[in-house]
Design a protein around this motif. Structure first.
Motif, PDB file in Angstrom:
ATOM      1  N   ARG A  32       0.844  -1.190   0.000  1.00  0.00           N
ATOM      2  CA  ARG A  32       0.000   0.000   0.000  1.00  0.00           C
ATOM      3  C   ARG A  32       0.879   1.240   0.000  1.00  0.00           C
ATOM      4  N   ARG A  33       0.561   2.171  -0.867  1.00  0.00           N
ATOM      5  CA  ARG A  33       1.352   3.402  -0.966  1.00  0.00           C
ATOM      6  C   ARG A  33       1.159   4.295   0.248  1.00  0.00           C
ATOM      7  N   ASP A  34       0.014   4.225   0.887  1.00  0.00           N
ATOM      8  CA  ASP A  34      -0.235   5.120   2.006  1.00  0.00           C
ATOM      9  C   ASP A  34       0.473   4.674   3.286  1.00  0.00           C
ATOM     10  N   ARG A  35       1.176   3.574   3.242  1.00  0.00           N
ATOM     11  CA  ARG A  35       1.923   3.130   4.427  1.00  0.00           C
ATOM     12  C   ARG A  35       3.300   3.768   4.502  1.00  0.00           C
ATOM     13  N   PHE A  36       3.716   4.421   3.449  1.00  0.00           N
ATOM     14  CA  PHE A  36       5.024   5.068   3.430  1.00  0.00           C
ATOM     15  C   PHE A  36       4.832   6.536   3.766  1.00  0.00           C
ATOM     16  N   LEU A  37       5.463   6.985   4.828  1.00  0.00           N
ATOM     17  CA  LEU A  37       5.313   8.366   5.261  1.00  0.00           C
ATOM     18  C   LEU A  37       6.510   9.183   4.805  1.00  0.00           C
ATOM     19  N   LEU A  38       6.230  10.363   4.305  1.00  0.00           N
ATOM     20  CA  LEU A  38       7.283  11.279   3.926  1.00  0.00           C
ATOM     21  C   LEU A  38       7.540  12.223   5.085  1.00  0.00           C
ATOM     22  N   PRO A  39       8.772  12.693   5.224  1.00  0.00           N
ATOM     23  CA  PRO A  39       9.029  13.643   6.309  1.00  0.00           C
ATOM     24  C   PRO A  39       8.206  14.912   6.106  1.00  0.00           C
ATOM     25  N   ALA A  40       7.685  15.444   7.184  1.00  0.00           N
ATOM     26  CA  ALA A  40       6.869  16.655   7.109  1.00  0.00           C
ATOM     27  C   ALA A  40       7.751  17.850   6.775  1.00  0.00           C
ATOM     28  N   ARG A  41       7.208  18.752   5.970  1.00  0.00           N
ATOM     29  CA  ARG A  41       7.934  19.981   5.665  1.00  0.00           C
ATOM     30  C   ARG A  41       7.847  20.908   6.855  1.00  0.00           C
ATOM     31  N   ARG A  42       8.931  21.569   7.120  1.00  0.00           N
ATOM     32  CA  ARG A  42       8.931  22.535   8.214  1.00  0.00           C
ATOM     33  C   ARG A  42       8.303  23.834   7.746  1.00  0.00           C
ATOM     34  N   ALA A  43       7.437  24.348   8.556  1.00  0.00           N
ATOM     35  CA  ALA A  43       6.832  25.644   8.249  1.00  0.00           C
ATOM     36  C   ALA A  43       7.869  26.728   8.537  1.00  0.00           C
ATOM     37  N   ALA A  44       7.796  27.797   7.793  1.00  0.00           N
ATOM     38  CA  ALA A  44       8.714  28.907   8.022  1.00  0.00           C
ATOM     39  C   ALA A  44       8.469  29.456   9.420  1.00  0.00           C
ATOM     40  N   ALA A  45       9.535  29.662  10.142  1.00  0.00           N
ATOM     41  CA  ALA A  45       9.424  30.181  11.499  1.00  0.00           C
ATOM     42  C   ALA A  45       8.997  31.643  11.456  1.00  0.00           C
ATOM     43  N   PRO A  46       8.128  32.052  12.370  1.00  0.00           N
ATOM     44  CA  PRO A  46       7.749  33.456  12.400  1.00  0.00           C
ATOM     45  C   PRO A  46       8.960  34.291  12.815  1.00  0.00           C
ATOM     46  N   PRO A  47       8.975  35.561  12.445  1.00  0.00           N
ATOM     47  CA  PRO A  47      10.122  36.373  12.832  1.00  0.00           C
ATOM     48  C   PRO A  47      10.230  36.450  14.348  1.00  0.00           C
ATOM     49  N   ARG A  48      11.434  36.462  14.820  1.00  0.00           N
ATOM     50  CA  ARG A  48      11.676  36.568  16.259  1.00  0.00           C
ATOM     51  C   ARG A  48      11.395  38.001  16.678  1.00  0.00           C
ATOM     52  N   LEU A  49      10.645  38.157  17.748  1.00  0.00           N
ATOM     53  CA  LEU A  49      10.296  39.494  18.204  1.00  0.00           C
ATOM     54  C   LEU A  49      11.535  40.189  18.746  1.00  0.00           C
ATOM     55  N   GLY A  50      11.677  41.463  18.403  1.00  0.00           N
ATOM     56  CA  GLY A  50      12.818  42.235  18.878  1.00  0.00           C
ATOM     57  C   GLY A  50      12.657  42.592  20.342  1.00  0.00           C
ATOM     58  N   SER A  51      13.738  42.959  20.942  1.00  0.00           N
ATOM     59  CA  SER A  51      13.738  43.332  22.351  1.00  0.00           C
ATOM     60  C   SER A  51      13.152  44.730  22.507  1.00  0.00           C
ATOM     61  N   CYS A  52      12.061  44.821  23.248  1.00  0.00           N
ATOM     62  CA  CYS A  52      11.397  46.102  23.499  1.00  0.00           C
ATOM     63  C   CYS A  52      10.677  45.982  24.836  1.00  0.00           C
ATOM     64  N   ALA A  53      11.108  46.750  25.803  1.00  0.00           N
ATOM     65  CA  ALA A  53      10.582  46.652  27.162  1.00  0.00           C
ATOM     66  C   ALA A  53       9.209  47.311  27.279  1.00  0.00           C
ATOM     67  N   PRO A  54       8.423  46.900  28.260  1.00  0.00           N
ATOM     68  CA  PRO A  54       7.138  47.563  28.492  1.00  0.00           C
ATOM     69  C   PRO A  54       7.348  49.062  28.697  1.00  0.00           C
ATOM     70  N   GLY A  55       6.442  49.863  28.117  1.00  0.00           N
ATOM     71  CA  GLY A  55       6.540  51.318  28.229  1.00  0.00           C
ATOM     72  C   GLY A  55       7.365  51.966  27.123  1.00  0.00           C
ATOM     73  N   GLU A  56       7.896  51.157  26.199  1.00  0.00           N
ATOM     74  CA  GLU A  56       8.757  51.683  25.142  1.00  0.00           C
ATOM     75  C   GLU A  56       8.099  51.578  23.764  1.00  0.00           C
TER      76      GLU A  56
END
Length: 141
Positions: A32-56
């Motif tokens: 059966r073809r559906d028994r063979f699993l392909l590796p999942a594609r990685r989703a693009a990571a969201p941008p990392r939030l920059g450093s910004c303190a509360p009140g800024e």
């Protein structure tokens, strides 16, 4: 011969152009073809939030919170007054953590004839502004 079938000359009837084979194997005999699993594609990571303190209010030269960062807080700016960035500078990404709405302007004079957007003060992160930010205005809540 049943209605809707025709002879191919080999005594194997066909239906709508498909030949029926007399010797069909059981489906379980074939892998059966559906028994063979392909590796999942990685989703693009969201941008990392920059450093910004509360009140800024933080503005970065490049998209995705990269490049030189400028930081403003309520001690250094006047409420509801246009604050231009230093001459020759602009920003491509920003974070508003002032607790007040902030309007970001394309114009260095906060002219409303150019592009501008207002971002809520509860924690707005903008990894890529749709235009180069050259000035801002902090509003009363």
């Amino acid at each position: 011969m049943a209605a809707g079938t025709r002879s191919t000359g080999q005594d194997q009837p066909t239906t709508r152009g498909f030949t029926r084979h007399a010797n069909t194997s059981n489906c379980r005999d074939r892998p059966r073809r559906d028994r063979f699993l392909l590796p999942a594609r990685r989703a693009a990571a969201p941008p990392r939030l920059g450093s910004c303190a509360p009140g800024e209010l933080c503005l970065w030269k490049r998209p995705d919170f990269k490049g030189a960062r400028q930081v403003y807080d309520l001690r250094s700016i006047e409420i509801e007054s246009c604050t231009a960035l230093p001459p020759g500078t602009d920003a491509a990404s920003l974070a508003n953590r002032t607790g007040r709405p902030v309007a970001a302007y394309q114009s260095e004079t906060c002219a409303e004839t150019a592009e501008f957007d207002t971002y809520p003060g509860g924690g707005s992160w903008v990894p890529q502004s749709p235009y180069r930010v050259r000035a801002f205005k902090v509003w009363e809540s």
